[in-house]
Design an enzyme around this catalytic site. Structure first.
Site, PDB file in Angstrom:
ATOM      1  N   GLY A  11       2.471  40.020  63.484  1.00  0.00           N
ATOM      2  CA  GLY A  11       2.717  38.903  64.402  1.00  0.00           C
ATOM      3  C   GLY A  11       1.416  38.206  64.741  1.00  0.00           C
ATOM      4  N   GLY A  14       0.794  34.790  66.584  1.00  0.00           N
ATOM      5  CA  GLY A  14       1.252  34.562  67.961  1.00  0.00           C
ATOM      6  C   GLY A  14       0.078  34.389  68.916  1.00  0.00           C
ATOM      7  CG  ASP A  36       2.858  35.491  61.786  1.00  0.00           C
ATOM      8  OD1 ASP A  36       2.542  35.895  62.927  1.00  0.00           O
ATOM      9  OD2 ASP A  36       3.775  34.667  61.588  1.00  0.00           O
ATOM     10  NE  ARG A  38       5.248  31.032  62.608  1.00  0.00           N
ATOM     11  CZ  ARG A  38       4.321  30.726  63.500  1.00  0.00           C
ATOM     12  NH1 ARG A  38       3.742  29.555  63.479  1.00  0.00           N
ATOM     13  NH2 ARG A  38       3.940  31.592  64.421  1.00  0.00           N
ATOM     14  CB  ILE A  56       7.400  43.853  60.431  1.00  0.00           C
ATOM     15  CG1 ILE A  56       8.460  43.224  61.328  1.00  0.00           C
ATOM     16  CG2 ILE A  56       6.006  43.371  60.794  1.00  0.00           C
ATOM     17  CD1 ILE A  56       8.409  43.726  62.759  1.00  0.00           C
ATOM     18  CE1 TYR A 155       9.740  40.945  73.875  1.00  0.00           C
ATOM     19  CE2 TYR A 155       9.732  40.990  76.269  1.00  0.00           C
ATOM     20  CZ  TYR A 155       9.052  40.951  75.074  1.00  0.00           C
ATOM     21  OH  TYR A 155       7.681  40.905  75.081  1.00  0.00           O
ATOM     22  CE  LYS A 159       7.845  43.936  73.289  1.00  0.00           C
ATOM     23  NZ  LYS A 159       6.898  44.077  72.186  1.00  0.00           N
TER      24      LYS A 159
HETATM   25  N1  SER Z   1       6.402  37.054  78.201  1.00  0.00           N
HETATM   26  C1  SER Z   1       7.559  37.830  77.863  1.00  0.00           C
HETATM   27  C2  SER Z   1       8.768  37.006  77.816  1.00  0.00           C
HETATM   28  O1  SER Z   1       8.855  36.108  78.618  1.00  0.00           O
HETATM   29  C3  SER Z   1       7.774  38.929  78.859  1.00  0.00           C
HETATM   30  O2  SER Z   1       6.821  39.911  78.656  1.00  0.00           O
HETATM   31  O3  SER Z   1       9.637  37.266  77.046  1.00  0.00           O
END
Ligand code: SER
Length: 350
Positions: A11, A14, A36, A38, A56, A155, A159
């Site tokens: 990544g 980013g 990445d 891209r 990945i 997300y 995590k």
């Molecule tokens: N910055 C992240 C998001 O907004 C949160 O850790 O998804």
């Protein structure tokens, strides 16, 4: 053959990748291999020994990288952020969880086959927390790592689970197999707050309102902020985020009492931040137009985090509080980026 340790960054294109590649390259101590989806930004590509365009989730590609390089450290930054993940939760699971699993497996096998410990630096997030309502959030204040581990986003779930995978691969991988040679993966993770960079604008996150607000102001664009004025979560300036990753990477293993560390810096409300932005860019048009679903996500994230463990174990200490971040990092660099010359001038896009 290079004699410097090889660092793999996924990544890499980013926001964190940009800052990290510059910092690692400036140190002169590492050879950087960037991966990445891209093609790597031309500003950072020359700082890497190899730039690989690929996924990945492509096991053959990971196998090839492991054969080609003796990877000493992996910064696994590739992920779908929280807003994007809500539009395609299954894809988020594939990238955020299965991708991490593949990299952990590659790391543990690399480490075991060479009899070394491959460091695996992982950015987790305040999204790993999930507070049920605003009253609880206010009362909770600074949350510690073990509290409120009940995320409400895909997300955040990804995590939190990857933190457990990191622990498993580091300490218990194939625990019933006959004793293997020493070595493996040394997983180390920071739970980042919202990050704010002067040089890049995030995409697909839910803490994006703060960086979007200040970059829009510098471009002379009106900004409809998608959360309420009184919304408060914790943030950090990008240079401190990079320092945190490097600090944790360099910490001696015997100083670490955990594999997962909160790091925090400042916690303004969206309204307080808007006032600062308007002082720096007079005439900036900021209005509050909360989007209920995204507001709900931010309301489930803590106002602040207790990062005492990171401060104690590896000396985490952010250089930027809100005032300093604005005065010395964000405003001058953002002004320069969009070509504003005079103090207080609102300028148009690039
Ligand atoms: N910055 C992240 C998001 O907004 C949160 O850790 O998804």
């Amino acid at each position: 053959m290079s004699r410097k340790p090889v660092v793999l960054i996924t990544g890499a294109n980013g926001e964190v990748g940009h800052g990290l590649i510059h910092a690692l390259a400036d140190s002169g101590r590492y050879d950087i291999v960037a991966l990445d989806l891209r093609e790597l930004d031309s500003a950072i590509a020359p700082r890497c020994v190899d730039t690989v365009v690929g996924d990945i989730l492509d096991e053959n590609l990971l196998g090839r990288l492991a054969t080609e390089y003796e990877i000493s450290t992996i910064f696994h930054l590739a992920a779908l952020l929280s807003t994007r993940a809500e539009y395609n939760p299954e894809q988020a699971h594939r990238v955020n969880v299965e991708g991490t699993l593949s990299l952990l497996r590659m790391a543990v096998e690399e480490g075991r086959s060479r009899g070394t410990w491959v460091k695996f630096l992982f950015p987790s997030s305040i999204a790993a927390y999930g507070l049920p309502d605003l009253e609880t959030k206010r009362q909770a204040g600074r949350v510690a790592e073990h509290e409120w581990n009940t995320p409400t986003t895909m997300y955040g779930c990804n995590k939190l689970y990857c933190e457990s995978l990191g622990r498993y691969y580091s300490q218990h991988y194939r625990r019933l197999a006959p004793q293997s040679a020493p070595g493996g993966v040394d997983f180390r993770c920071v739970r980042f707050p919202g990050l704010i960079s002067a040089f890049t604008v995030p995409s697909g996150g839910t803490s994006d309102y703060l960086p979007e607000m200040i970059h829009a102001a510098a471009r002379g664009e009106a900004y409809p902020c998608f959360v309420r004025e009184d919304t408060r979560i914790t943030f950090m300036a990008m240079p401190d985020a990079i320092r945190a990753l490097l600090g944790l990477m360099e910490a001696p293993a015997d100083a670490l009492t955990s594999r997962v560390y909160n790091v925090g810096a400042f916690s303004p409300t969206a309204g307080e931040f808007a006032e600062h932005v308007q002082r720096a860019f007079p005439g900036a048009e900021i209005r509050f137009a909360p989007d209920a679903p995204r507001q709900g996500i931010v309301d489930s994230w803590p106002e602040d985090v207790d990062d005492g463990r990171a401060r104690h174990d590896w000396g985490h200490e952010p250089e930027y509080d809100l005032e300093r971040a604005l005065a010395e990092y964000l405003v001058p660099n953002i002004r320069k980026r969009y070509g504003c010359s005079k103090e207080g001038e609102v300028c148009m896009g690039e």
